[in-house]
Motif scaffolding. Sequence first.
Motif, mmCIF file in Angstrom:
data_model
loop_
_atom_site.group_PDB
_atom_site.id
_atom_site.type_symbol
_atom_site.label_atom_id
_atom_site.label_comp_id
_atom_site.label_asym_id
_atom_site.label_seq_id
_atom_site.Cartn_x
_atom_site.Cartn_y
_atom_site.Cartn_z
ATOM 1 N N GLY A 1 7.067 -12.834 -0.013
ATOM 2 C CA GLY A 1 7.115 -11.461 -0.497
ATOM 3 C C GLY A 1 7.667 -10.486 0.502
ATOM 4 N N ARG A 2 7.464 -9.209 0.197
ATOM 5 C CA ARG A 2 8.035 -8.138 1.005
ATOM 6 C C ARG A 2 7.116 -6.926 0.941
ATOM 7 N NH1 ARG A 2 14.136 -7.476 0.623
ATOM 8 N NH2 ARG A 2 13.994 -8.295 2.706
ATOM 9 N N THR A 3 7.140 -6.135 2.006
ATOM 10 C CA THR A 3 6.429 -4.866 2.080
ATOM 11 C C THR A 3 7.451 -3.743 2.017
ATOM 12 O OG1 THR A 3 4.648 -5.816 3.417
ATOM 13 C CG2 THR A 3 4.928 -3.436 3.546
ATOM 14 N N PHE A 4 7.089 -2.650 1.346
ATOM 15 C CA PHE A 4 7.910 -1.451 1.243
ATOM 16 C C PHE A 4 7.054 -0.295 1.745
ATOM 17 C CE2 PHE A 4 9.068 -4.526 -1.867
ATOM 18 C CZ PHE A 4 10.448 -4.461 -2.011
ATOM 19 N N LEU A 5 7.593 0.542 2.620
ATOM 20 C CA LEU A 5 6.827 1.644 3.190
ATOM 21 C C LEU A 5 7.356 2.977 2.696
ATOM 22 C CD1 LEU A 5 6.507 0.380 6.875
ATOM 23 C CD2 LEU A 5 4.862 0.149 4.996
ATOM 24 N N GLY A 6 6.439 3.920 2.497
ATOM 25 C CA GLY A 6 6.800 5.259 2.047
ATOM 26 C C GLY A 6 6.133 6.317 2.899
ATOM 27 N N ALA A 7 6.357 7.566 2.550
ATOM 28 C CA ALA A 7 5.792 8.699 3.275
ATOM 29 C C ALA A 7 4.275 8.764 3.093
ATOM 30 C CB ALA A 7 6.436 9.997 2.785
ATOM 31 N N ASN A 8 3.614 9.374 4.053
ATOM 32 C CA ASN A 8 2.179 9.646 3.984
ATOM 33 C C ASN A 8 1.334 8.399 3.767
ATOM 34 O OD1 ASN A 8 2.629 12.477 4.267
ATOM 35 N ND2 ASN A 8 3.229 12.523 2.126
ATOM 36 N N GLY A 9 1.762 7.273 4.320
ATOM 37 C CA GLY A 9 0.971 6.053 4.240
ATOM 38 C C GLY A 9 1.155 5.243 2.972
ATOM 39 N N LEU B 1 3.915 -0.469 -0.667
ATOM 40 C CA LEU B 1 3.995 -1.399 -1.777
ATOM 41 C C LEU B 1 4.089 -2.809 -1.209
ATOM 42 C CD1 LEU B 1 4.507 -2.190 -4.797
ATOM 43 C CD2 LEU B 1 6.944 -1.810 -4.332
ATOM 44 N N LEU B 2 3.200 -3.672 -1.637
ATOM 45 C CA LEU B 2 3.228 -5.080 -1.263
ATOM 46 C C LEU B 2 3.627 -5.863 -2.505
ATOM 47 C CD1 LEU B 2 -0.270 -5.091 0.458
ATOM 48 C CD2 LEU B 2 1.931 -4.854 1.594
ATOM 49 N N ALA B 3 4.617 -6.718 -2.389
ATOM 50 C CA ALA B 3 5.054 -7.557 -3.505
ATOM 51 C C ALA B 3 5.034 -9.000 -3.008
ATOM 52 C CB ALA B 3 6.461 -7.170 -3.949
ATOM 53 N N TRP B 4 4.350 -9.892 -3.755
ATOM 54 C CA TRP B 4 4.257 -11.268 -3.294
ATOM 55 C C TRP B 4 4.040 -12.230 -4.451
ATOM 56 C CZ3 TRP B 4 0.170 -7.981 -3.369
ATOM 57 C CH2 TRP B 4 -1.030 -8.454 -3.900
ATOM 58 N N GLY B 5 4.333 -13.479 -4.157
ATOM 59 C CA GLY B 5 4.030 -14.560 -5.073
ATOM 60 C C GLY B 5 3.126 -15.545 -4.362
ATOM 61 N N ASN B 6 2.378 -16.302 -5.131
ATOM 62 C CA ASN B 6 1.534 -17.344 -4.550
ATOM 63 C C ASN B 6 1.216 -18.402 -5.601
ATOM 64 O OD1 ASN B 6 -0.332 -14.962 -5.377
ATOM 65 N ND2 ASN B 6 -1.709 -16.714 -5.387
ATOM 66 N N ASN B 7 0.841 -19.569 -5.118
ATOM 67 C CA ASN B 7 0.436 -20.637 -6.027
ATOM 68 C C ASN B 7 -0.881 -20.254 -6.688
ATOM 69 O OD1 ASN B 7 2.639 -22.343 -5.379
ATOM 70 N ND2 ASN B 7 1.603 -22.919 -3.489
ATOM 71 N N ALA B 8 -1.006 -20.537 -7.965
ATOM 72 C CA ALA B 8 -2.208 -20.193 -8.724
ATOM 73 C C ALA B 8 -3.286 -21.237 -8.464
ATOM 74 C CB ALA B 8 -1.883 -20.107 -10.207
ATOM 75 N N MET B 9 -4.245 -20.889 -7.655
ATOM 76 C CA MET B 9 -5.345 -21.786 -7.326
ATOM 77 C C MET B 9 -6.548 -21.563 -8.255
ATOM 78 S SD MET B 9 -3.823 -23.341 -4.952
ATOM 79 C CE MET B 9 -5.034 -24.368 -4.210
ATOM 80 N N TYR C 1 11.692 -0.906 -7.567
ATOM 81 C CA TYR C 1 11.019 0.060 -6.698
ATOM 82 C C TYR C 1 11.942 1.269 -6.522
ATOM 83 C CZ TYR C 1 14.091 -1.700 -3.038
ATOM 84 O OH TYR C 1 15.206 -2.067 -2.313
ATOM 85 N N PRO C 2 11.387 2.456 -6.310
ATOM 86 C CA PRO C 2 12.215 3.653 -6.123
ATOM 87 C C PRO C 2 12.658 3.764 -4.656
ATOM 88 C CG PRO C 2 9.907 4.272 -6.170
ATOM 89 C CD PRO C 2 9.970 2.779 -6.383
ATOM 90 N N VAL C 3 13.956 3.676 -4.422
ATOM 91 C CA VAL C 3 14.452 3.702 -3.042
ATOM 92 C C VAL C 3 14.282 5.062 -2.394
ATOM 93 C CG1 VAL C 3 16.061 1.802 -3.345
ATOM 94 C CG2 VAL C 3 16.843 4.125 -3.732
ATOM 95 N N ASP C 4 14.130 6.108 -3.198
ATOM 96 C CA ASP C 4 13.912 7.433 -2.625
ATOM 97 C C ASP C 4 12.464 7.628 -2.167
ATOM 98 O OD1 ASP C 4 13.664 7.278 -5.526
ATOM 99 O OD2 ASP C 4 13.095 9.398 -5.464
ATOM 100 N N MET C 5 11.563 6.695 -2.523
ATOM 101 C CA MET C 5 10.159 6.811 -2.126
ATOM 102 C C MET C 5 9.682 5.661 -1.242
ATOM 103 S SD MET C 5 8.493 8.124 -5.711
ATOM 104 C CE MET C 5 6.923 8.708 -5.062
ATOM 105 N N LEU C 6 10.346 4.504 -1.323
ATOM 106 C CA LEU C 6 9.892 3.310 -0.606
ATOM 107 C C LEU C 6 11.065 2.626 0.092
ATOM 108 C CD1 LEU C 6 7.602 1.931 -3.443
ATOM 109 C CD2 LEU C 6 6.802 2.801 -1.229
ATOM 110 N N ARG C 7 10.865 2.261 1.363
ATOM 111 C CA ARG C 7 11.884 1.568 2.151
ATOM 112 C C ARG C 7 11.487 0.106 2.327
ATOM 113 N NH1 ARG C 7 10.032 5.567 4.694
ATOM 114 N NH2 ARG C 7 9.183 4.366 6.398
#
Length: 169
Positions: A62-70, A73-81, A46-52
């Motif tokens: 997983g983790r959420t990354f927030l950027g300017a103007n709304g 980025l959501l990054a996650w894993g899950n079991n394949a059902m 992920y670009p650290v200059d655009m997403l925190r």
Amino acid sequence: MRRWVVVAIAAAASQASTPAMSAPPATDGHVWRTYGNVRFAFQLCYPVDMLRPQPESDNGDGRTFLGANGAKLLAWGNNAMNSVAETARISAHRLGTVSYRVVRPDWFVLSAKQGDTVVYLKARRSGDRFESFELHYPATAAAAWSPVVARIGTCLRALDGPSYSPPSG
């Protein structure tokens, strides 16, 4: 032999749980880092200059990354059902009117517009799990975000391999 397994587990756990590992150098002017998820054994850049990065979720999926103007980025894993195709169908229903869709045997990509926001979703199936990301950004900033989406999409990957052992417990 046992010592090597312990070393491999410790190395993988420490590397995968570090949210700001270095990513390969970029030529696009952005500073890139890699987020690694231990629970579902995946990583993405992920670009650290655009997403925190925000704190990892309580259950470690997983983790959420927030950027300017709304931007988000959501990054996650899950079991394949479900199959890849069924998961793509369910995801498309959730996103609404999908303008771009590619479904392959082990991955899919969807893009939709929700109001003034573009939503891009990529999911990869790795054995019995999925690793996924979903990027939301203002449609007016598509020129800036399109290359970012492409880069994130190329660095989403499973961490399985000879040196990775999932944590026990």
